[in-house]
Design a protein around this motif. Structure first.
Motif, short mmCIF file in Angstrom:
data_model
loop_
_atom_site.label_atom_id
_atom_site.label_comp_id
_atom_site.label_asym_id
_atom_site.label_seq_id
_atom_site.Cartn_x
_atom_site.Cartn_y
_atom_site.Cartn_z
N VAL A 144 0.85 -1.20 0.00
CA VAL A 144 0.00 0.00 0.00
C VAL A 144 0.89 1.25 0.00
CG1 VAL A 144 -1.64 1.35 1.38
CG2 VAL A 144 -1.97 -1.11 1.10
N VAL A 145 1.91 1.23 0.84
CA VAL A 145 2.81 2.39 0.92
C VAL A 145 3.51 2.63 -0.42
CG1 VAL A 145 4.95 3.23 1.98
CG2 VAL A 145 3.12 2.30 3.42
N LEU A 181 1.10 4.49 -2.43
CA LEU A 181 0.93 5.86 -1.94
C LEU A 181 2.15 6.72 -2.24
CD1 LEU A 181 -0.80 5.20 1.51
CD2 LEU A 181 -1.86 5.60 -0.71
N THR A 182 3.34 6.17 -2.04
CA THR A 182 4.53 6.99 -2.30
C THR A 182 4.68 7.26 -3.80
OG1 THR A 182 5.87 4.99 -2.12
CG2 THR A 182 5.81 6.43 -0.20
N TYR A 222 2.21 7.71 -5.75
CA TYR A 222 1.22 8.77 -5.96
C TYR A 222 1.79 10.11 -5.51
CZ TYR A 222 -3.15 11.40 -5.40
OH TYR A 222 -4.13 12.36 -5.47
N VAL A 223 2.46 10.10 -4.37
CA VAL A 223 3.04 11.35 -3.85
C VAL A 223 4.06 11.90 -4.85
CG1 VAL A 223 4.53 12.32 -2.04
CG2 VAL A 223 2.64 10.80 -1.42
N LYS A 224 4.92 11.03 -5.34
CA LYS A 224 5.92 11.48 -6.32
C LYS A 224 5.25 12.12 -7.53
CE LYS A 224 8.95 7.66 -5.63
NZ LYS A 224 9.48 6.46 -6.25
N PHE A 258 3.67 15.72 -7.36
CA PHE A 258 4.51 16.91 -7.47
C PHE A 258 5.15 17.04 -8.85
CE2 PHE A 258 4.33 16.15 -2.88
CZ PHE A 258 3.93 17.41 -2.46
N ILE A 262 4.24 17.04 3.43
CA ILE A 262 4.73 15.69 3.70
C ILE A 262 4.74 15.38 5.20
CG2 ILE A 262 6.73 14.14 3.45
CD1 ILE A 262 5.23 14.71 0.81
N LEU A 303 1.26 14.86 6.22
CA LEU A 303 0.83 13.55 5.75
C LEU A 303 1.31 12.44 6.70
CD1 LEU A 303 -0.42 11.72 3.57
CD2 LEU A 303 1.78 11.79 2.38
N ALA A 304 2.57 12.53 7.08
CA ALA A 304 3.10 11.55 8.04
C ALA A 304 2.29 11.62 9.34
CB ALA A 304 4.58 11.84 8.30
N LEU A 313 9.70 17.27 -0.57
CA LEU A 313 8.85 17.77 -1.66
C LEU A 313 7.87 18.79 -1.11
CD1 LEU A 313 8.08 14.46 -3.60
CD2 LEU A 313 9.36 16.43 -4.47
N GLU A 322 12.63 14.58 -3.81
CA GLU A 322 12.01 13.26 -3.90
C GLU A 322 12.70 12.23 -3.01
OE1 GLU A 322 10.41 12.19 -7.77
OE2 GLU A 322 11.26 10.19 -7.47
N MET A 342 10.96 10.33 0.17
CA MET A 342 10.71 8.88 0.22
C MET A 342 11.37 8.27 1.44
SD MET A 342 8.68 8.32 -2.18
CE MET A 342 8.03 9.96 -2.49
N LEU A 375 9.32 9.26 4.57
CA LEU A 375 8.06 8.53 4.68
C LEU A 375 8.29 7.05 5.01
CD1 LEU A 375 5.90 10.10 1.79
CD2 LEU A 375 5.63 10.43 4.27
N VAL A 427 9.00 6.79 8.63
CA VAL A 427 7.75 6.91 9.40
C VAL A 427 6.99 5.58 9.34
CG1 VAL A 427 5.48 8.02 9.44
CG2 VAL A 427 7.54 9.41 9.10
N THR A 461 -3.54 10.62 2.05
CA THR A 461 -2.68 10.92 0.92
C THR A 461 -3.47 11.65 -0.17
OG1 THR A 461 -1.49 8.88 1.44
CG2 THR A 461 -1.00 9.92 -0.67
#
Lengths: 498, 498
Positions: A38-39, A42-43, A45-47, A50, A115, A118-119, B22, B28, B32, B35, B38, B126
Motif C-alpha cells: 500500500v505504501v 501511496l509513495t 502517488y506522492v511522487k 509533485f 509531507i 501527511l506523516a 517535496l 524526492e 521517500m 516517509l 515513518v 494521501t
C-alpha cells in the motif's frame, strides 16, 4: 520490478485475503507485506503529485465511473475480494481522483500536500483513538491544549488565556461561536429552548461564508434573523451599515446578539474593518466573532475566533479550531456530564477530559498533524509559507492587471485575485446585456475544458451583480511563478475560440 | 539495523529539515526516505499492538507529560526542528499513547485496528480532499452514494430508497435526525427560527446516549423539552410510559416531535421495543429515529437511522452515517446554495455534489476506509465479526454469572456484559449503605490500577441508583477467549486486597 508483496504472494501460491492479516495467527508477515505494498502505491502517488508532467485529474463523468472502469467496480458485495484486488482498488481510487497537492491545483483554499502533515495523518490513523478523554488520548489531548494556548497567544489574548477546541471544519467552528454567544447572553436557552430568549439577530457580511447562515438555521435562530451587511467595492463590511442595522433591530424589539467579521472572505479575500466593528459591538454589547483566514493584530478584539489551519497554513484536511476569549463558556454551553465517559472518580486530573466541551461525542484526532508540522516548520515556517503565497498572488495580479483580455473584479493586491477573461470574440462587443450574458458563460466553459484536459483547476463563481469570474487563491506550497504563468496560458489557450 | 533513512542522513552528513522535502527541488529522495522511516515506526507499532506481551498503555499523569519526558517535549517553538527529531516525536507520541487495537483493550465500543481500514485511512490522507463536491472527490462521492444505498437496503427500506450522509460521529448524526424531523414538520423554522413552531418535545430513553440531550440544547429546543422515558430491568424503554408522556405533552399544548429509540444502548446494550414504539409514533404522527448499534429487521420502521460503522463493525474512527427514509429532507433542511461551491453551470451532473446536504462545509472523507473494508470482508465478513464478538460476550457472561465474587447488573445474555466485582473483604458485609459505598469505589480503584500497570482497560460507570459497575463491550477483532480469561484474572488480582 516485482514488489515485495506480489513476490511473496507468488511464493505462497494461494490467495491471500483480509482474513490472513493481523490479528490472524501468523498474520504478521502478510500484514507487513500488504502495508508495504500500500505504501508503495501511496509513495508513487506522492511522487507523481509533485510532477508537473502528470495531470491534475483524469476526468470522468459520474455515469462513467458508476458503470465501472476497466477492472474498477465500485459496487459492494456479499463475498470478500482478494487482497490483490484490494490493492488494485487502491490504485484505481487514486487514478480517478483529483491530485489536490499538484502544483497546478488552485481550485480550493485547501490545497497542497505537506509531507510532514501527511506523516502525521498516517500516525493518527495508526493510533486510531478518540479525543474525548485523557484516558484514551493522553498525548493528543495535551497537544491540543498546548496548541490552542499557542494559537490564543498569537491571536493576542493576554497570556493566551481563554478556551477552545478543534472541530470538524470551519462551518462547525462558526456554529460553535453562535452557540457560545447565545449561551453567554441567554444561558437558559440551553434548558428551555429559544422561547427563553427574545428574537435574536445575527449580522454578517453579504460576502461572508454561508456557514453562518447554516448555523442560524440549525440552531433555531432562523435565516431571516441573520442580517447581511453591505460591503464596499473591495468586499469589506461598511461599519455604518452595521450600526444602522443594529439600531433598526433594537427599534423592532429584537436583540442584536452576534456579529461575524471575516478576516479574508472566501471569494474576494476581503478584510472587514474589525476595529470599527469591535467598537460597535462594544457599544451595543454584541458578541464579536472573527472568521480568520489571515491573521492580523486586530483579531484580539474578538470574543471568539475561527481559525482553520487546513486553509492558508496548508495542514491536511480537516483541521479547524474555535477559540473563545472567556473561559468556561464552552463547557457551560455543551456539558451534559455523561456518567459512562466522564467519571469524576478517575485517578487522573479529569479537567483534561475534553469531551464535555464538544457538541460531538467521539472526536477525530485533528491535532497531531498540525502539531507535527508546527514542530517541523516552527512558527517562522508557517509565516514564510503564507508570505510566499501572498507573493504569488501579487505576481498574478501584476501579470494580468494590464494584460489584454483581462479585467480585474477589484483593484489592488489581495490574497485572492478575482478576474474576468474576455475571449477575443468578446473584446469588441460593447458593454451590455449580451456581453454580460456571454461573459457569464466563459469561466464555466474554460473550467470544463480544463477539467477535461486535466491540466489545472481554478475556481469561479458569480457574486451579486457580477457575472462569473475566476477566483485564484494561492495556498499551495508547491506552486511557483511558472505555474501561475501556466494557468494564464491555459486560460488563453482554452478560451481563445469561445 | 540501521534504517534506510538514517543511513542516507549520515551519508548526506548534514541536517535534513522539512524544507528539504517535496515540493523542494531534489526533494524526492529525502521525502521517500522520510516517509519510509515513518512507516517503519508505524509498522513496528502495529506489530506490537497485536502482541500480548506488550502493555496496552504506559500511563503517565498529565503533569508528567507536560513537564516533558526524556527527549519528548510537547511545546511548540519559533524555529523548526530537524526531521530526525520529528521521527523521535512520532515514536514518543505512540509510546505514551494507548494501544486501542491491543487484544486486551476493551475500554470503548470503538476498539481494534483493522489493517485494511488502516490502509484505507493512509490512502485517504494521501488523497487529502474534501467531500463537498464531485469536482474534487469524484470517486469518494460515488463510493459514499453507493455505500449509503447499500446501508439503506440492509436497514430494509424498499430498494434502498432514501437519503443520507456521513457525518463526524454519532452525536452529529443524531443531531441531524432532530434537525430533519423539525424541518419535516415545521419547515419554516429554517427561516423564522423556533418562534415559528409550538413547543416541541423530544423523547428518549433514560438509558440513551447523551447526544440527544446535546442536540436539544444546540438546536434551540432546550434540554427540558427532552423527556426521558422509563426503562425496564434490562434497560429497555417501556412503551406505555412513552404513550403516557406523549399524551401528557399534548395536553399541555406541546407538540411531540421526535422519539429516539436505541438498538443497543451505550451502557446495557439494551434494545428498545421498536415495534411498539413505531406504532405509537404512527398513531401520534411523531418522527421515529433509531440509533443503531446492532441491526435488526425492525429498524426499517424508522424515519431516520444513525449507523456508526466505527463501533461494532470495527471501522477506524471516525465513520458514522445518518440515513433518512424520505428523500429531499436533508437537502431541504440544510441547503444554502453557496454560489462559489455549488455552481449550477458545471459540466457534470451537479446532483452529485453533496455539500449542500451537510451542516459542514468542508467534510472529511470517512467513506473510503469503510468501502475498502467492505470490499475486503464482504457483507459476510462484517456479520462474522459481529457474531464472534457476541460469542465472546456470551463466553464472558457464562464465565462469571455463577462465579464467586461477581454479580450481574442484569440477567441474560446481551451485547454488553455489566457486572460488579466484590473483593473478598466485601463479600461478608450485609447489603446496605456501607457495602454500597464501598462497592462504588471498587471499579474505579481496579481501573486505576489496571491503567497504571498497563495490562488491560475496561469501562465502568454508575447508572441511576446502581453504584459503579464494569461494562464490557466486545468489538475488538483481536480479542479471544484467553483475553476474556485474562481480564477476569486481572480484576481478581488487582481487587484481591481492596
Amino acid at each position: 520490478m516485482e514488489s515485495l508483496y506480489s513476490s511473496i504472494k507468488n511464493d505462497m501460491s494461494c490467495k491471500v485475503s483480509g482474513k490472513d492479516l493481523l490479528p490472524a495467527k501468523n498474520g504478521e508477515e502478510p500484514t507487513m507485506q500488504f502495508l508495504l505494498e500500500v505504501v508503495e502505491i501511496l509513495t508513487n502517488y506522492v511522487k507523481k503529485t509533485f510532477d508537473r508532467s502528470t495531470k491534475v485529474l483524469d476526468f470522468h463523468h459520474p455515469h462513467q465511473l458508476l458503470e465501472g472502469m476497466e477492472g474498477f467496480n465500485l459496487e459492494l458485495s456479499e463475498q470478500p475480494e482478494s487482497l490483490e484486488q484490494i490493492l488494485v482498488d487502491c490504485r484505481d481510487t487514486l487514478k480517478y481522483g483529483v491530485r489536490t497537492g499538484h502544483p497546478r491545483f488552485f481550485n480550493q483554499l485547501s490545497t497542497g500536500l505537506d509531507i510532514v502533515g501527511l506523516a502525521g495523518e498516517w500516525l493518527t490513523s495508526t493510533a486510531n483513538t478518540n479525543m474525548f478523554t485523557y484516558e484514551i488520548a493522553p498525548v493528543f489531548v495535551l497537544m491540543e491544549q498546548l496548541t490552542l494556548k499557542k494559537m490564543r497567544e498569537i491571536v493576542g489574548w493576554p497570556d493566551g488565556e481563554g478556551d477552545g477546541i478543534f472541530s470538524p471544519g470551519g462551518a462547525i467552528s462558526n456554529m460553535y461561536s453562535v452557540m457560545i454567544a447565545r449561551y453567554k447572553f441567554f444561558p437558559e436557552v440551553k434548558t428551555k429552548g429559544m422561547t427563553a430568549a427574545p428574537r435574536l439577530i445575527l449580522f454578517t457580511s453579504e460576502h461572508s461564508h454561508y456557514s453562518i447562515k447554516k448555523a442560524s438555521a440549525a440552531l433555531g435562530l432562523g435565516t431571516e434573523n441573520l442580517i447581511l451587511l453591505k460591503t464596499d467595492e473591495r468586499g469589506r463590511v461598511i461599519p455604518a451599515d452595521l450600526e444602522a442595522k443594529v439600531i433598526e433591530a433594537k427599534q423592532k424589539g429584537s436583540v442584536p446578539l452576534f456579529v461575524n467579521a471575516t478576516a479574508g472572505t472566501t471569494v474576494y479575500g476581503a478584510f472587514d474593518p474589525i476595529n470599527e466593528i469591535a467598537d460597535i459591538c462594544e457599544k451595543y454589547n454584541i458578541w464579536l466573532h472573527v472568521d480568520v483566514r489571515k491573521l492580523s493584530s486586530l483579531i484580539k478584539l474578538a470574543n471568539s475566533v475561527t481559525w482553520n489551519p487546513h486553509k492558508m497554513m496548508g495542514v491536511p484536511l480537516q483541521c479547524s479550531a474555535i477559540l473563545v476569549r472567556e473561559r468556561g463558556l464552552l463547557q457551560g454551553c455543551n456539558s451534559m456530564c455523561a456518567g459512562y465517559l466522564f467519571q469524576p472518580d478517575k485517578q487522573y486530573d479529569v479537567t483534561y477530559d475534553t469531551g464535555d466541551k464538544a457538541i460531538q461525542c467521539g472526536r477525530h484526532v485533528d491535532i497531531f498533524k498540525f502539531w507535527l508540522m508546527w514542530k517541523a516548520k516552527g512558527t517562522v515556517g508557517f509565516e514564510q509559507h503564507i508570505d510566499k503565497c501572498l507573493d504569488l498572488s501579487a505576481y498574478l495580479y501584476n501579470k494580468i492587471k494590464n494584460r489584454e483580455g483581462y479585467e480585474m473584479v477589484f483593484d489592488g493586491e489581495h490574497t485572492n485575485v478575482c478576474f474576468w477573461y474576455f475571449p477575443p470574440s468578446l473584446r469588441s462587443i460593447p458593454n451590455g446585456e449580451e456581453s454580460r450574458e456571454r461573459l457569464h458563460k466563459v469561466a464555466p466553459k474554460i473550467k470544463a475544458m480544463m477539467m477535461e484536459s486535466g491540466t489545472t483547476m481554478v475556481g469561479y463563481q458569480p457574486q451579486g451583480e457580477k457575472v462569473n469570474f475566476f477566483r485564484m487563491v494561492i495556498s499551495n506550497p508547491a506552486a511557483t511563478m511558472s505555474d501561475i504563468d501556466f494557468l494564464i496560458e491555459e486560460i488563453e489557450r482554452l478560451g481563445q475560440d469561445l
